[in-house]
Motif scaffolding. Structure first.
Motif, short mmCIF file in Angstrom:
data_model
loop_
_atom_site.label_atom_id
_atom_site.label_comp_id
_atom_site.label_asym_id
_atom_site.label_seq_id
_atom_site.Cartn_x
_atom_site.Cartn_y
_atom_site.Cartn_z
N ASN A 19 0.86 -1.18 0.00
CA ASN A 19 0.00 0.00 0.00
C ASN A 19 0.90 1.23 0.00
O ASN A 19 1.67 1.43 0.93
CB ASN A 19 -0.92 -0.01 1.23
CG ASN A 19 -2.11 0.89 1.05
OD1 ASN A 19 -2.16 1.70 0.13
ND2 ASN A 19 -3.06 0.76 1.94
N TYR A 21 1.18 5.15 0.16
CA TYR A 21 0.49 6.37 0.58
C TYR A 21 1.31 7.58 0.14
O TYR A 21 2.49 7.68 0.48
CB TYR A 21 0.38 6.43 2.11
CG TYR A 21 -0.49 5.39 2.75
CD1 TYR A 21 -1.84 5.62 2.97
CD2 TYR A 21 0.05 4.18 3.17
CE1 TYR A 21 -2.64 4.67 3.59
CE2 TYR A 21 -0.74 3.22 3.79
CZ TYR A 21 -2.08 3.47 3.99
OH TYR A 21 -2.85 2.53 4.61
N GLU A 83 -13.92 -2.45 12.24
CA GLU A 83 -12.80 -1.73 12.86
C GLU A 83 -11.64 -1.55 11.89
O GLU A 83 -10.91 -0.55 11.93
CB GLU A 83 -12.34 -2.39 14.16
CG GLU A 83 -11.91 -3.83 14.04
CD GLU A 83 -13.02 -4.86 14.26
OE1 GLU A 83 -12.69 -5.98 14.69
OE2 GLU A 83 -14.21 -4.57 14.00
N THR A 84 -11.46 -2.50 10.97
CA THR A 84 -10.44 -2.36 9.94
C THR A 84 -10.78 -1.19 9.03
O THR A 84 -9.93 -0.36 8.71
CB THR A 84 -10.32 -3.65 9.10
OG1 THR A 84 -9.93 -4.72 9.96
CG2 THR A 84 -9.31 -3.50 7.98
N GLN A 85 -12.04 -1.11 8.62
CA GLN A 85 -12.45 -0.02 7.74
C GLN A 85 -12.27 1.34 8.42
O GLN A 85 -11.87 2.31 7.77
CB GLN A 85 -13.90 -0.22 7.30
CG GLN A 85 -14.09 -1.44 6.40
CD GLN A 85 -13.19 -1.39 5.17
OE1 GLN A 85 -13.12 -0.37 4.48
NE2 GLN A 85 -12.49 -2.48 4.89
N GLU A 86 -12.52 1.41 9.71
CA GLU A 86 -12.31 2.67 10.45
C GLU A 86 -10.83 3.04 10.47
O GLU A 86 -10.47 4.21 10.30
CB GLU A 86 -12.86 2.56 11.87
CG GLU A 86 -14.37 2.58 11.95
CD GLU A 86 -14.96 3.85 11.35
OE1 GLU A 86 -14.48 4.96 11.66
OE2 GLU A 86 -15.90 3.73 10.53
N GLN A 87 -9.97 2.06 10.71
CA GLN A 87 -8.53 2.33 10.70
C GLN A 87 -8.07 2.82 9.33
O GLN A 87 -7.30 3.77 9.22
CB GLN A 87 -7.74 1.07 11.08
CG GLN A 87 -7.73 0.76 12.54
CD GLN A 87 -6.89 -0.46 12.86
OE1 GLN A 87 -6.75 -1.38 12.06
NE2 GLN A 87 -6.33 -0.48 14.06
N LEU A 88 -8.56 2.18 8.27
CA LEU A 88 -8.16 2.56 6.93
C LEU A 88 -8.58 4.00 6.61
O LEU A 88 -7.84 4.74 5.96
CB LEU A 88 -8.75 1.60 5.89
CG LEU A 88 -8.20 0.17 5.95
CD1 LEU A 88 -8.92 -0.71 4.94
CD2 LEU A 88 -6.71 0.15 5.72
N LYS A 89 -9.76 4.39 7.08
CA LYS A 89 -10.21 5.78 6.89
C LYS A 89 -9.29 6.74 7.62
O LYS A 89 -8.98 7.82 7.10
CB LYS A 89 -11.65 5.94 7.38
CG LYS A 89 -12.67 5.30 6.49
CD LYS A 89 -14.07 5.46 7.07
CE LYS A 89 -15.06 4.64 6.28
NZ LYS A 89 -16.38 4.60 6.91
N MET A 90 -8.87 6.38 8.81
CA MET A 90 -7.97 7.24 9.58
C MET A 90 -6.62 7.37 8.87
O MET A 90 -6.08 8.47 8.73
CB MET A 90 -7.78 6.67 10.99
CG MET A 90 -7.02 7.60 11.93
SD MET A 90 -5.24 7.31 12.01
CE MET A 90 -5.18 5.68 12.68
N ALA A 92 -6.06 7.00 5.64
CA ALA A 92 -6.30 7.78 4.42
C ALA A 92 -6.40 9.27 4.73
O ALA A 92 -6.01 10.10 3.92
CB ALA A 92 -7.55 7.29 3.71
N GLY A 93 -6.93 9.60 5.91
CA GLY A 93 -7.04 11.00 6.31
C GLY A 93 -5.69 11.68 6.51
O GLY A 93 -5.60 12.91 6.46
#
Length: 111
Positions: A19, A21, A83-90, A92-93
């Protein structure tokens, strides 16, 4: 539980996530730290987790997350968790771009 050492081996059936970034130089360290802390606190305890290596570019503009999972099924199970999706959003932010891809190892050349 046996510890897994990060290895790159074309004979291994593991799945590799790379990944990339894009970041502003001022947030590179924040993203690398967030990825490292999330890995230490939660990700490394998930079924099928093998390893994560976090790389920060010398120009301050990129963070690369190199993750190994025992199988595609293990990785997909991890990705389905809210919870994985929440971490990924963080994560990405903290980035200006995110480019994940899944791989297998085709060849390794080393001395």
């Amino acid at each position: 539980m046996a510890k897994h050492t990060a290895t790159i081996d074309p004979q291994s059936p593991c799945l590799t996530l790379i990944n990339v970034y894009g970041v502003e130089p001022g947030t590179q360290a924040d993203l690398a730290k967030a990825l490292s802390e999330a890995t230490e606190n939660t990700i490394r305890h998930q079924p099928g987790f093998l390893s994560v290596s976090i790389h920060s570019s010398l120009d301050g503009k990129t963070v690369v997350n190199y993750a190994q999972w025992a199988s595609k099924e293990h990785f997909e199970g991890f990705m389905r968790k809210p919870e994985t999706q929440e971490q990924l959003k963080m994560f990405a932010g903290l980035a200006t771009s995110v480019a994940p891809s899944l791989y297998t190892v085709s060849a390794v050349h080393a001395d």
